[in-house]
Design an enzyme around this catalytic site. Structure first.
Site, PDB file in Angstrom:
ATOM      1  N   GLU A 158       0.801  -1.310   0.028  1.00  0.00           N
ATOM      2  CA  GLU A 158      -0.003   0.104   0.046  1.00  0.00           C
ATOM      3  C   GLU A 158       0.684   1.311  -0.045  1.00  0.00           C
ATOM      4  OE1 GLU A 158      -2.641  -0.206   3.245  1.00  0.00           O
ATOM      5  OE2 GLU A 158      -3.612  -2.073   2.507  1.00  0.00           O
ATOM      6  N   GLU A 271      -6.141 -10.730  -0.987  1.00  0.00           N
ATOM      7  CA  GLU A 271      -7.128 -10.705   0.220  1.00  0.00           C
ATOM      8  C   GLU A 271      -8.626 -10.422  -0.008  1.00  0.00           C
ATOM      9  OE1 GLU A 271      -5.523  -7.331   2.380  1.00  0.00           O
ATOM     10  OE2 GLU A 271      -3.466  -7.801   1.541  1.00  0.00           O
TER      11      GLU A 271
END
Length: 364
Positions: A158, A271
Site C-alpha cells: 500500500e 485478500e
C-alpha cells in the site's frame, strides 16, 4: 469510534470458534481441490485458529495455500532491533508445510502495524541512514528466518494512494508514510533488494488495494519499470480485492490484470472478500438476507470466472479470512455487521461457496 486496521488487529475478534460451531458430519467439497492448479486457492489464517482441531481440519480441507493475517507483520514479529517472536508465524508455516501447502509472506513493509521502534531513538526521530540500516536488517532477519519455507513475499504494501479524502502523497501519488518521509521513495527499492538478497528463490510482490484504479495501475507500472531500470527484481503484483457488493467494476479489474501482465508480472489476488454492503465501508446492512447472499454469490461467481478466464495471468487466489466469524470487516472502519466470506459464522457453506464451486467445476 473509527478503528484503523492496526487497532482492529488488537481486538479479540475471531480468536475462538463461536459456541456450537463445528464441521458438519459430511464435509462440503474442497474449494482448493475444485479450483486445483487452474487457480490455487488459499486463505489468511491465525495461529489461534490452528490450535482448534475442528477449525484446523476445516482449513486443511478447504484451502491449499496460507498467508498469516497478522503474524508476519512487523508489529507482531519485532521486539526491538534484532529481537523477534516467531512463535505464531512459525506455527502457521509449520502447519502448512506438514500438509504441503505453500505459504505467502505478508507483509515486510507497511505504513500500518509497523515496528515503531524503527523510527525513533533517544534524540527523537531517526536519521535516514539509521532507518535504512534498520529496515535492511529487519528484512534480512525475517526473510532469512523463513528462507525456503515462504514461497512469495509481499515486500511493500500500500505505498500509493489516489482519490481518497485527506490523502497526503507526493507528486507521484506515493503515500507520505514515515518510510517515505524519512527515507524517500527509494525505501521500496531498498526493501526489494534486501528481500532478494535474503531469499533469492522467493517471489517478490508489491501488494495494494483498489488495484483496478487506472491511476494506481499506472503508478504500479511506473514503479516496476523504475525498479527494473535500477536492476531491482520485482516478480509480481498482489491485488487485495476487498470488494463491495457492487464495486469495483469487473471491466476495470480485467483491464488492470491485462495491463500489469503486459509488464511481464505474476499476479495474485491476495485478500479477497466481498462485503454485503454496497461499498466496503458501508454499514447499512444489518443482516444477511437471502437476497443479499444471492447477490454476493453472483458477485463471487463473476469475479472467479474472470480470474479463471485469465489463469495465464493470475496464479493464486486467497480470501482474507476463513469464515464470516473471523472477518476484519467486523471491526473496520467501525464495529458493525458484515458477512463477506464464503463460509458463515459456523463454518457452513454460503451461497457464495456454492457459486465458486460451480464456477470451478465448470472450468474443469
Amino acid at each position: 469510534m473509527l478503528l484503523s486496521r492496526r487497532q482492529f488487529a488488537a481486538l479479540p475478534l475471531g480468536l475462538a470458534l463461536p459456541a456450537g460451531a463445528r464441521l458438519a458430519a459430511t464435509e462440503p467439497a474442497s474449494l482448493a481441490q475444485a479450483l486445483g492448479k487452474r487457480l490455487p486457492f488459499g486463505a489468511a489464517v491465525t495461529a489461534a485458529q490452528l490450535r482448534d482441531p475442528a477449525v484446523a481440519a476445516f482449513i486443511a480441507h478447504q484451502f491449499g495455500m496460507l498467508v498469516a493475517e497478522n503474524a508476519m507483520k512487523q508489529e507482531s514479529l519485532s521486539r526491538g532491533e534484532g529481537r523477534y517472536d516467531f512463535a505464531d508465524a512459525d506455527a502457521i508455516v509449520d502447519f502448512a508445510r506438514q500438509r504441503s501447502m505453500p505459504v505467502r509472506g505478508h507483509a515486510l513493509v507497511w505504513h500500518h502495524q509497523a515496528a515503531n521502534w524503527m523510527f525513533t531513538d533517544g534524540a527523537g526521530e531517526v536519521s535516514r541512514a539509521t532507518l535504512v540500516a534498520r529496515l535492511e536488517r529487519y528484512i534480512a532477519d525475517v526473510v532469512g528466518h523463513f528462507r525456503g519455507r515462504v514461497f512469495a513475499w509481499d515486500v511493500v504494501n500500500e505505498a500509493f494512494q489516489f482519490d481518497e479524502p485527506d490523502a497526503q502523497t507526493d507528486a507521484a501519488g506515493m503515500r507520505m508514510s514515515t518510510w517515505r518521509r524519512i527515507i524517500g521513495p527509494e525505501f521500496i527499492a531498498i526493501a526489494f533488494r534486501a528481500a532478494a538478497k535474503a531469499d533469492p528463490d522467493a517471489l517478490l510482490f508489491y501488494n495494494d488495494y483498489e488495484s483496478q484504479n487506472p491511476k494506481k495501475v499506472a503508478a504500479m507500472r511506473g514503479l516496476v519499470r523504475d525498479l527494473r531500470a535500477d536492476g531491482v527484481r520485482i516478480d509480481g503484483i498482489g491485488h487485495q480485492m476487498h470488494c463491495g457488493r457492487v464495486w469495483p467494476k469487473l471491466a476495470d479489474v480485467a483491464d488492470a490484470i491485462d495491463a500489469l501482465a503486459a509488464e511481464g508480472l505474476r499476479q495474485h489476488v491476495t485478500e479477497l472478500d466481498i462485503a454485503l454492503n454496497d461499498t466496503l465501508t458501508g454499514s447499512a446492512v444489518q443482516a444477511a438476507t437471502p437476497e443479499l447472499l444471492q447477490a454476493q454469490a453472483q458477485r463471487y461467481a463473476e469475479l472467479v470466472n474472470l480470474l479463471l478466464s485469465r489463469r495465464d495471468k493470475v496464479s493464486a487466489l486467497l480470501v482474507w479470512g476463513i469464515a464470516d466469524a473471523y472477518s476484519w470487516l467486523l471491526g473496520w472502519p467501525q464495529p458493525r455487521f458484515e458477512a463477506p466470506l464464503l463460509f458463515d459464522t459456523r463454518l457452513q457453506p454460503k451461497p457464495a461457496y456454492h457459486a465458486v464451486l460451480a464456477a470451478a467445476r465448470a472450468a474443469q
